[in-house]
Write an enzyme that holds these catalytic residues in place. Sequence first.
Site, PDB file in Angstrom:
ATOM      1  N   LYS A  22      -8.440   4.999  41.339  1.00 58.40           N
ATOM      2  CA  LYS A  22      -7.058   4.863  41.839  1.00 58.40           C
ATOM      3  C   LYS A  22      -6.290   3.830  41.013  1.00 58.40           C
ATOM      4  O   LYS A  22      -5.146   4.061  40.618  1.00 58.40           O
ATOM      5  CB  LYS A  22      -7.084   4.412  43.307  1.00 58.40           C
ATOM      6  CG  LYS A  22      -5.722   3.954  43.830  1.00 58.40           C
ATOM      7  CD  LYS A  22      -5.783   3.437  45.253  1.00 58.40           C
ATOM      8  CE  LYS A  22      -6.062   1.979  45.387  1.00 58.40           C
ATOM      9  NZ  LYS A  22      -4.957   1.068  45.052  1.00 58.40           N
ATOM     10  N   ASN A  23      -6.935   2.694  40.748  1.00 53.47           N
ATOM     11  CA  ASN A  23      -6.203   1.624  40.064  1.00 53.47           C
ATOM     12  C   ASN A  23      -5.931   1.920  38.595  1.00 53.47           C
ATOM     13  O   ASN A  23      -5.162   1.213  37.943  1.00 53.47           O
ATOM     14  CB  ASN A  23      -6.950   0.286  40.214  1.00 53.47           C
ATOM     15  CG  ASN A  23      -6.834  -0.261  41.622  1.00 53.47           C
ATOM     16  OD1 ASN A  23      -6.160   0.321  42.468  1.00 53.47           O
ATOM     17  ND2 ASN A  23      -7.493  -1.379  41.879  1.00 53.47           N
ATOM     18  N   CYS A 116      -1.219  -3.410  50.453  1.00 45.55           N
ATOM     19  CA  CYS A 116      -2.084  -4.115  51.397  1.00 45.55           C
ATOM     20  C   CYS A 116      -1.593  -5.536  51.615  1.00 45.55           C
ATOM     21  O   CYS A 116      -1.172  -6.208  50.671  1.00 45.55           O
ATOM     22  CB  CYS A 116      -3.511  -4.163  50.853  1.00 45.55           C
ATOM     23  SG  CYS A 116      -4.350  -2.588  50.941  1.00 45.55           S
ATOM     24  N   ARG A 121       2.252 -11.831  48.054  1.00 46.26           N
ATOM     25  CA  ARG A 121       2.022 -11.125  46.787  1.00 46.26           C
ATOM     26  C   ARG A 121       3.340 -11.067  46.028  1.00 46.26           C
ATOM     27  O   ARG A 121       4.001 -10.025  45.976  1.00 46.26           O
ATOM     28  CB  ARG A 121       1.446  -9.728  47.036  1.00 46.26           C
ATOM     29  CG  ARG A 121       0.076  -9.751  47.648  1.00 46.26           C
ATOM     30  CD  ARG A 121      -0.486  -8.363  47.858  1.00 46.26           C
ATOM     31  NE  ARG A 121      -1.066  -7.781  46.659  1.00 46.26           N
ATOM     32  CZ  ARG A 121      -1.663  -6.595  46.629  1.00 46.26           C
ATOM     33  NH1 ARG A 121      -1.758  -5.882  47.719  1.00 46.26           N
ATOM     34  NH2 ARG A 121      -2.173  -6.123  45.497  1.00 46.26           N
ATOM     35  N   ASP A 308     -11.825  -6.929  45.206  1.00 47.73           N
ATOM     36  CA  ASP A 308     -11.785  -5.659  45.942  1.00 47.73           C
ATOM     37  C   ASP A 308     -13.142  -5.295  46.549  1.00 47.73           C
ATOM     38  O   ASP A 308     -13.220  -4.384  47.375  1.00 47.73           O
ATOM     39  CB  ASP A 308     -11.327  -4.514  45.016  1.00 47.73           C
ATOM     40  CG  ASP A 308      -9.818  -4.555  44.792  1.00 47.73           C
ATOM     41  OD1 ASP A 308      -9.141  -5.376  45.422  1.00 47.73           O
ATOM     42  OD2 ASP A 308      -9.325  -3.757  43.971  1.00 47.73           O
ATOM     43  N   ARG A 400      -5.642   5.727  51.374  1.00 47.34           N
ATOM     44  CA  ARG A 400      -4.931   5.339  50.154  1.00 47.34           C
ATOM     45  C   ARG A 400      -5.881   5.283  48.957  1.00 47.34           C
ATOM     46  O   ARG A 400      -5.434   5.343  47.808  1.00 47.34           O
ATOM     47  CB  ARG A 400      -4.265   3.966  50.339  1.00 47.34           C
ATOM     48  CG  ARG A 400      -3.124   3.988  51.345  1.00 47.34           C
ATOM     49  CD  ARG A 400      -2.399   2.662  51.365  1.00 47.34           C
ATOM     50  NE  ARG A 400      -2.285   2.172  50.012  1.00 47.34           N
ATOM     51  CZ  ARG A 400      -2.505   0.921  49.652  1.00 47.34           C
ATOM     52  NH1 ARG A 400      -2.812   0.007  50.530  1.00 47.34           N
ATOM     53  NH2 ARG A 400      -2.393   0.563  48.394  1.00 47.34           N
TER      54      ARG A 400
HETATM   55  C1  UD1 Z   1      -4.587  -5.343  41.268  1.00 41.88           C
HETATM   56  C2  UD1 Z   1      -5.314  -4.234  41.973  1.00 41.88           C
HETATM   57  C3  UD1 Z   1      -5.937  -4.745  43.261  1.00 41.88           C
HETATM   58  C4  UD1 Z   1      -6.813  -5.955  42.974  1.00 41.88           C
HETATM   59  C5  UD1 Z   1      -6.063  -7.003  42.164  1.00 41.88           C
HETATM   60  C6  UD1 Z   1      -6.951  -8.152  41.707  1.00 41.88           C
HETATM   61  C7  UD1 Z   1      -4.132  -2.221  41.369  1.00 41.88           C
HETATM   62  C8  UD1 Z   1      -3.266  -1.098  41.821  1.00 41.88           C
HETATM   63  N1  UD1 Z   1      -4.386  -3.168  42.277  1.00 41.88           N
HETATM   64  O1  UD1 Z   1      -3.554  -5.784  42.142  1.00 41.88           O
HETATM   65  O2  UD1 Z   1      -6.720  -3.701  43.831  1.00 41.88           O
HETATM   66  O3  UD1 Z   1      -7.220  -6.529  44.200  1.00 41.88           O
HETATM   67  O4  UD1 Z   1      -5.493  -6.403  40.981  1.00 41.88           O
HETATM   68  O5  UD1 Z   1      -8.009  -7.683  40.976  1.00 41.88           O
HETATM   69  O6  UD1 Z   1      -4.620  -2.237  40.249  1.00 41.88           O
HETATM   70  N2  UD1 Z   1       0.529 -12.908  41.527  1.00 41.88           N
HETATM   71  C9  UD1 Z   1       1.611 -13.755  41.549  1.00 41.88           C
HETATM   72  N3  UD1 Z   1       2.781 -13.336  40.959  1.00 41.88           N
HETATM   73  C10 UD1 Z   1       2.887 -12.127  40.345  1.00 41.88           C
HETATM   74  C11 UD1 Z   1       1.766 -11.270  40.323  1.00 41.88           C
HETATM   75  C12 UD1 Z   1       0.590 -11.693  40.918  1.00 41.88           C
HETATM   76  O7  UD1 Z   1       1.551 -14.844  42.090  1.00 41.88           O
HETATM   77  O8  UD1 Z   1       3.971 -11.806  39.821  1.00 41.88           O
HETATM   78  C13 UD1 Z   1      -0.731 -13.332  42.191  1.00 41.88           C
HETATM   79  C14 UD1 Z   1      -1.065 -12.435  43.379  1.00 41.88           C
HETATM   80  O9  UD1 Z   1      -0.353 -12.814  44.542  1.00 41.88           O
HETATM   81  C15 UD1 Z   1      -2.551 -12.641  43.510  1.00 41.88           C
HETATM   82  C16 UD1 Z   1      -2.995 -12.804  42.061  1.00 41.88           C
HETATM   83  O10 UD1 Z   1      -1.828 -13.147  41.308  1.00 41.88           O
HETATM   84  O11 UD1 Z   1      -2.823 -13.806  44.226  1.00 41.88           O
HETATM   85  C17 UD1 Z   1      -3.642 -11.565  41.474  1.00 41.88           C
HETATM   86  O12 UD1 Z   1      -2.738 -10.499  41.536  1.00 41.88           O
HETATM   87  P1  UD1 Z   1      -2.761  -9.299  40.491  1.00 41.88           P
HETATM   88  O13 UD1 Z   1      -3.890  -9.478  39.529  1.00 41.88           O
HETATM   89  O14 UD1 Z   1      -1.402  -9.137  39.935  1.00 41.88           O
HETATM   90  O15 UD1 Z   1      -3.115  -8.078  41.453  1.00 41.88           O
HETATM   91  P2  UD1 Z   1      -2.372  -6.692  41.583  1.00 41.88           P
HETATM   92  O16 UD1 Z   1      -1.965  -6.193  40.237  1.00 41.88           O
HETATM   93  O17 UD1 Z   1      -1.353  -6.765  42.660  1.00 41.88           O
END
Ligand code: UD1
Length: 419
Positions: A22-23, A116, A121, A308, A400
Amino acid sequence: MQNFVITGGNRLSGEINLQGSKNSALPIMAGAFLVSGECVLKSCPVLTDVYSASRILNRLGCKCRLSSGEAVIDSSGASSFEIPDELMREMRSSIMFMGAILGRMGECIVSIPGGCELGSRPIDMHLASMQKMGVEISDINGKIHCRIPSGRAHGTKISLSFPSVGTTENIILCAVTAKGETIINNAAREPEICDLCNFLRCCGAEIKGDGESRIVINGVEKLHGCEYTIMPDRIVCATYIAMTAATGGEMIIKNACISETEPFISVIEQTGCGIYLADNRIYVRKGARLRALKDRIRTMPYPGFPTDTQAILMSALITADGTSVFEENIFDCRYRHTDAFVKMGADIQVMGKVAVVRGVPEIHGADIEATDLRGGAAMVIAALSAEGTTHLSNIYHIDRGYEKFEEAVSSLGGKIRRE
Ligand code: UD1
């Protein structure tokens, strides 16, 4: 609202064929928007999030046809640059379309994405990175309006304060057709990023260094269509491993992504669960009661232990011999599943980013609610290993990310039905 009714106690045995990731599928579908031609995505999982991505593509003027295991996307008719609020709210990955829409149209209108609830986030890193590439951002009636005055983003050097997966993907999507060279320092190294880059390279993009902390992208004028096979889902793979570990029995996972699942495998092996690897198959066998883990389980960016799989591993350790300690370092609120486990008889104490799981001899069925995608899958595992019957509500979270979940679990001997 649908529920799962699960009666525990059966050992799960048999074979399963792993679904596509999915990711990977979601950012790749966003990437297909950059292409003015047809992309055929093989092994595309059939999931509600994939349907959401398809609705976004349709809304942007593209044709997207989903059939069993395949998505065909034709973006030649791309005509819009706005994603409506209701589609943005369906999943976090809707934000991934920002980089792709900017790359293709030079302008986009989005809003804060859903997904989620794992704590706050924010998307500050996404927005700051786009700005560095020449994007002007303003707030119009609560919507995020992004515009590139010259019509085409420019390459730049971006050093991320944290290796965010989504931010790395968004930069790549915007940079592949930008003018000049983009360098991402402290980039995320997750395998799904390599999968996105492999897809984009198949479409003619010039990207080097994915899978490492420094990614270099040379913008090209145009991308062309291609046929691409999406990698297997390493988180679903970990789910079936943990399911075997929690319920006993033997399982063969086919079409597995062994090296990408290694950070999970190396930890679960320490519980005494037998894992044997051959080609792209994982053979899992649980013998005696699992042992608690001696070392603290710390979630970290790849190649560390994946956040995850934190809830998923915990579901197997609830009844292990001894005490295991988890430390969640990626999200600030990712222990919401523990309330359900405690209701089922688990002994878990959460203190900030740490959860202490004292193994109990057995757990029992209960009426519980899925709190998020992976937490929900972990509750299914716990219910399959529990005495008695569990009613699990809010299973739309699980839909999902897991393709035909109850069919797969039933075929392995698990007692589960949707009602
Ligand atoms: C992706 C994955 C999710 C996984 C996560 C971490 C997908 C669709 N989802 O989520 O399943 O749990 O990586 O491996 O691929 N953050 C900020 N500001 C930002 C962006 C992120 O503060 O602009 C923080 C987030 O709140 C979180 C951390 O960075 O605490 C990691 O987030 P990120 O690696 O961006 O995760 P996702 O891409 O949302």
